[in-house]
Design a protein around this motif. Structure first.
Motif, mmCIF file in Angstrom:
data_model
loop_
_atom_site.group_PDB
_atom_site.id
_atom_site.type_symbol
_atom_site.label_atom_id
_atom_site.label_comp_id
_atom_site.label_asym_id
_atom_site.label_seq_id
_atom_site.Cartn_x
_atom_site.Cartn_y
_atom_site.Cartn_z
ATOM 1 N N ALA A 45 0.402 -0.919 0.150
ATOM 2 C CA ALA A 45 -0.137 0.390 0.432
ATOM 3 C C ALA A 45 0.940 0.934 0.015
ATOM 4 C CB ALA A 45 -1.008 -0.326 0.810
ATOM 5 N N ALA A 46 1.629 0.938 0.243
ATOM 6 C CA ALA A 46 2.852 2.080 1.266
ATOM 7 C C ALA A 46 3.667 2.520 -0.298
ATOM 8 C CB ALA A 46 3.767 2.453 2.003
ATOM 9 N N SER A 294 -8.588 29.244 4.448
ATOM 10 C CA SER A 294 -7.608 29.030 3.273
ATOM 11 C C SER A 294 -7.088 27.186 3.221
ATOM 12 C CB SER A 294 -6.650 30.178 3.023
ATOM 13 O OG SER A 294 -7.368 30.785 2.379
ATOM 14 N N LEU A 295 -6.968 26.296 2.859
ATOM 15 C CA LEU A 295 -5.940 25.641 1.906
ATOM 16 C C LEU A 295 -4.596 25.604 1.206
ATOM 17 C CD1 LEU A 295 -9.009 24.476 1.767
ATOM 18 C CD2 LEU A 295 -8.845 22.002 2.146
ATOM 19 N N ARG A 296 -3.828 24.435 1.126
ATOM 20 C CA ARG A 296 -2.930 25.321 0.123
ATOM 21 C C ARG A 296 -1.613 23.557 0.809
ATOM 22 N NH1 ARG A 296 -2.115 29.144 3.616
ATOM 23 N NH2 ARG A 296 0.328 29.038 5.247
ATOM 24 N N ASP A 297 -0.401 22.819 0.259
ATOM 25 C CA ASP A 297 -0.563 22.129 0.597
ATOM 26 C C ASP A 297 1.283 22.631 0.042
ATOM 27 O OD1 ASP A 297 2.015 19.781 0.119
ATOM 28 O OD2 ASP A 297 1.818 18.864 -2.326
ATOM 29 N N PRO A 298 2.203 22.539 1.446
ATOM 30 C CA PRO A 298 3.564 23.361 2.070
ATOM 31 C C PRO A 298 4.161 22.581 0.940
ATOM 32 C CG PRO A 298 3.487 21.561 3.741
ATOM 33 C CD PRO A 298 1.417 21.864 2.336
ATOM 34 N N ALA A 299 3.701 21.352 0.886
ATOM 35 C CA ALA A 299 5.676 20.924 -0.633
ATOM 36 C C ALA A 299 5.120 21.866 -1.819
ATOM 37 C CB ALA A 299 5.263 19.205 -0.575
ATOM 38 N N GLY A 300 4.149 22.444 -2.241
ATOM 39 C CA GLY A 300 3.523 23.030 -3.347
ATOM 40 C C GLY A 300 3.657 22.302 -4.295
ATOM 41 N N LYS A 301 3.395 21.014 -4.210
ATOM 42 C CA LYS A 301 2.677 19.674 -5.151
ATOM 43 C C LYS A 301 1.310 19.711 -5.812
ATOM 44 C CE LYS A 301 4.699 16.562 -3.869
ATOM 45 N NZ LYS A 301 5.751 14.408 -4.179
ATOM 46 N N ASN A 341 -1.222 13.920 15.436
ATOM 47 C CA ASN A 341 0.137 13.594 14.798
ATOM 48 C C ASN A 341 0.938 14.965 15.053
ATOM 49 O OD1 ASN A 341 2.366 13.469 13.831
ATOM 50 N ND2 ASN A 341 1.805 12.720 11.740
ATOM 51 N N VAL A 342 1.628 15.178 15.990
ATOM 52 C CA VAL A 342 1.568 16.778 16.437
ATOM 53 C C VAL A 342 3.386 16.747 16.205
ATOM 54 C CG1 VAL A 342 1.694 18.867 17.650
ATOM 55 C CG2 VAL A 342 -0.561 17.499 17.020
ATOM 56 N N GLY A 343 3.508 17.293 15.174
ATOM 57 C CA GLY A 343 4.771 16.831 15.244
ATOM 58 C C GLY A 343 6.400 15.806 15.089
ATOM 59 N N GLY A 344 4.970 15.104 14.241
ATOM 60 C CA GLY A 344 5.588 13.697 14.093
ATOM 61 C C GLY A 344 6.580 13.530 12.575
ATOM 62 N N ALA A 345 6.993 12.797 12.625
ATOM 63 C CA ALA A 345 8.090 12.449 10.996
ATOM 64 C C ALA A 345 6.896 12.605 10.072
ATOM 65 C CB ALA A 345 8.684 11.289 11.633
ATOM 66 N N HIS A 346 7.942 13.125 9.356
ATOM 67 C CA HIS A 346 6.688 13.652 7.727
ATOM 68 C C HIS A 346 8.012 12.569 6.629
ATOM 69 C CE1 HIS A 346 5.608 15.726 4.379
ATOM 70 N NE2 HIS A 346 6.793 16.212 4.153
ATOM 71 N N GLN A 347 7.039 12.353 5.874
ATOM 72 C CA GLN A 347 7.371 11.395 4.541
ATOM 73 C C GLN A 347 6.651 12.419 3.445
ATOM 74 O OE1 GLN A 347 8.344 7.279 4.149
ATOM 75 N NE2 GLN A 347 7.069 6.773 6.106
ATOM 76 N N ASP A 348 7.656 13.006 2.374
ATOM 77 C CA ASP A 348 7.156 13.677 1.060
ATOM 78 C C ASP A 348 6.902 12.284 -0.003
ATOM 79 O OD1 ASP A 348 5.940 14.894 -0.175
ATOM 80 O OD2 ASP A 348 7.770 15.651 -1.168
ATOM 81 N N ASP A 349 5.660 12.015 -0.392
ATOM 82 C CA ASP A 349 4.700 11.331 -2.049
ATOM 83 C C ASP A 349 5.730 11.551 -3.253
ATOM 84 O OD1 ASP A 349 2.910 12.992 -2.081
ATOM 85 O OD2 ASP A 349 1.870 12.385 -0.490
ATOM 86 N N ASN A 350 5.564 10.888 -3.779
ATOM 87 C CA ASN A 350 5.812 11.290 -5.048
ATOM 88 C C ASN A 350 4.407 10.984 -5.851
ATOM 89 O OD1 ASN A 350 5.379 8.318 -5.098
ATOM 90 N ND2 ASN A 350 7.093 8.048 -5.755
ATOM 91 N N TRP A 351 2.960 11.309 -5.558
ATOM 92 C CA TRP A 351 1.783 11.055 -6.177
ATOM 93 C C TRP A 351 1.228 12.411 -5.829
ATOM 94 C CZ3 TRP A 351 -3.295 11.688 -4.852
ATOM 95 C CH2 TRP A 351 -4.513 11.209 -5.690
ATOM 96 N N THR A 352 0.663 12.903 -6.449
ATOM 97 C CA THR A 352 -0.329 14.077 -6.840
ATOM 98 C C THR A 352 -0.836 14.578 -7.799
ATOM 99 O OG1 THR A 352 1.334 15.146 -8.572
ATOM 100 C CG2 THR A 352 2.608 15.086 -6.766
ATOM 101 N N ILE A 353 -1.195 13.730 -8.335
ATOM 102 C CA ILE A 353 -2.654 14.041 -9.250
ATOM 103 C C ILE A 353 -2.889 12.352 -9.940
ATOM 104 C CG2 ILE A 353 -2.655 16.466 -9.636
ATOM 105 C CD1 ILE A 353 -0.928 15.314 -12.593
ATOM 106 N N SER A 354 -4.486 12.355 -9.948
ATOM 107 C CA SER A 354 -5.475 11.489 -10.839
ATOM 108 C C SER A 354 -4.214 10.827 -12.035
ATOM 109 C CB SER A 354 -6.713 11.745 -11.254
ATOM 110 O OG SER A 354 -7.185 10.770 -12.018
ATOM 111 N N PRO A 355 -4.093 9.865 -11.619
ATOM 112 C CA PRO A 355 -3.784 8.670 -13.396
ATOM 113 C C PRO A 355 -4.435 9.132 -14.741
ATOM 114 C CG PRO A 355 -4.180 7.532 -11.666
ATOM 115 C CD PRO A 355 -4.730 8.459 -10.770
#
Length: 364
Positions: A45-46, A294-301, A341-355
């Motif tokens: 799944a990951a 307002s909503l925004r993705d901090p990674a900008g993706k 989940n306050v201050g927890g570990a962060h992982q970026d992902d490589n999925w941004t938009i619909s297939p």
């Protein structure tokens, strides 16, 4: 509660963010994932979001997921569908549900929908709640919280403003954006808006003490004067490039409640309509309130950050849902839900938009 065993059904746009949301909570284990897409079966799944492998293998079989004995299921499958969740409810698995928003107001939900869902839930001793962001969180809990510091409401408006140029082609067609003719667009059929958002107004009317509510739909469109491109298609001059639609609720012949959406394919079209993107609550009464979210993705993706919110509302309400009495529950009953989940570990992902959109951008 700790180490809640959570399953997921449906790994499309919202499902991808549900995966990361569940994996981010220290009190939850992603124990099973059901997909309706055979190509995703057999993968970790990951892996679908580019994270470190979690050991949960995606399957097309609900029996495989039930064998993992989940405490709850997050359903992110096809909208207007409830059949896939019935086996889980009958097995005693609580369900946070994205499917049919009429469940937000059970008294007005059509019996052909309400009956099978309620029967399955009560048979299994399970609970189910519709947990969308709009309709859902922003049309139920957000206005309810603001009403707590209000003396009187003369008129309440709930709104979404969102540029929809990143959407895949099927979604644009569904909304009637970028087309010349809306006859095949679902959102322009009579009754669709009422079915989607009317339950939100009725639920609010009940908690505000004015149940005799009359709900009506409204729609407006604006056409572009020149040809331009969005990722999914070319929008020809004269096509519909902005829409304003929603539902109103009148009490005693006076409009008291309104849900309004403004969606554009370009920022400079329909500038006379609401323009700042996000969600909002406006109360006219004593006192007046204007709340804009307002909503925004901090990674900008991510061009559609509401996907985060939709997934996380369902993830975060799961402990309250599991503790709730069996049957169809509403967001008003599960208001004690929040991020864990306050201050927890962060992982970026490589999925941004619909297939679907990936295929379009690649020329497929």
């Amino acid at each position: 509660m700790s180490d809640l065993r959570i399953a997921l059904c449906g790994v499309g746009d919202v499902g991808h963010y549900a995966i990361r949301g569940i994996l981010s909570r220290s009190d939850m284990t992603l124990c099973g994932v059901q997909t309706f897409t055979p190509d995703k079966a057999g993968k970790d799944a990951a892996e679908l979001i580019g994270w470190e492998l979690c050991g949960t293998i995606v399957t097309t079989s609900p029996d495989d997921v039930l064998a993992q004995r989940p405490d709850a299921l997050l359903y992110c499958g096809k909208s207007r569908s409830y059949e896939p969740v019935l086996p889980y409810l009958r097995a005693g698995v609580d369900v946070a549900y994205l499917g049919i928003p009429e469940l937000l107001h059970p008294p007005s939900c059509p019996p052909e929908i309400l009956g099978p869902i309620e029967e399955a839930a009560l048979t299994g001793g399970a609970s189910i709640v519709y947990g969308g962001i709009d309709p859902g969180f922003t049309t139920q809990l957000l206005p309810l919280v603001l009403s707590a510091v209000t003396e009187r409401i003369d008129h309440l408006t709930l709104y979404e403003v969102r540029d929809y140029d990143p959407l895949p082609l099927w979604r644009l067609n569904d909304l009637g954006l970028g087309v010349m003719d809306t006859s095949s667009s679902r959102f322009h059929r009579a009754g669709v808006l009422e079915r989607t958002w009317g339950s939100s107004l009725r639920g609010l009317a009940d908690v505000f003490g004015c149940p005799d509510l009359h709900v009506e739909e409204f729609r407006e469109t604006l056409r572009c004067t020149e040809t331009f491109d969005v990722p999914a298609k070319r929008v020809e001059a004269g096509a519909i490039a902005a829409i304003r639609f929603g539902v109103t609720g009148t009490v005693g012949g006076t409009e008291r409640l309104r849900i309004e959406h403004v969606n554009r394919l370009r920022r400079d079209i329909g500038e006379q309509w609401r323009h700042e993107q996000g969600y909002g609550v406006e109360i006219r009464g004593i006192p007046d309130y204007d709340l804009h979210l307002s909503l925004r993705d901090p990674a900008g993706k991510q061009d559609r950050p509401a996907l985060f919110g939709t997934a996380m509302y369902n993830v975060n309400l799961l402990p309250a849902l599991i503790a709730a009495e069996p049957g169809i529950r509403t967001p008003f009953e599960l208001a004690v839900a929040g991020c864990r989940n306050v201050g927890g570990a962060h992982q970026d992902d490589n999925w941004t938009i619909s297939p679907h959109l990936h295929a379009r951008q690649a020329g497929g």
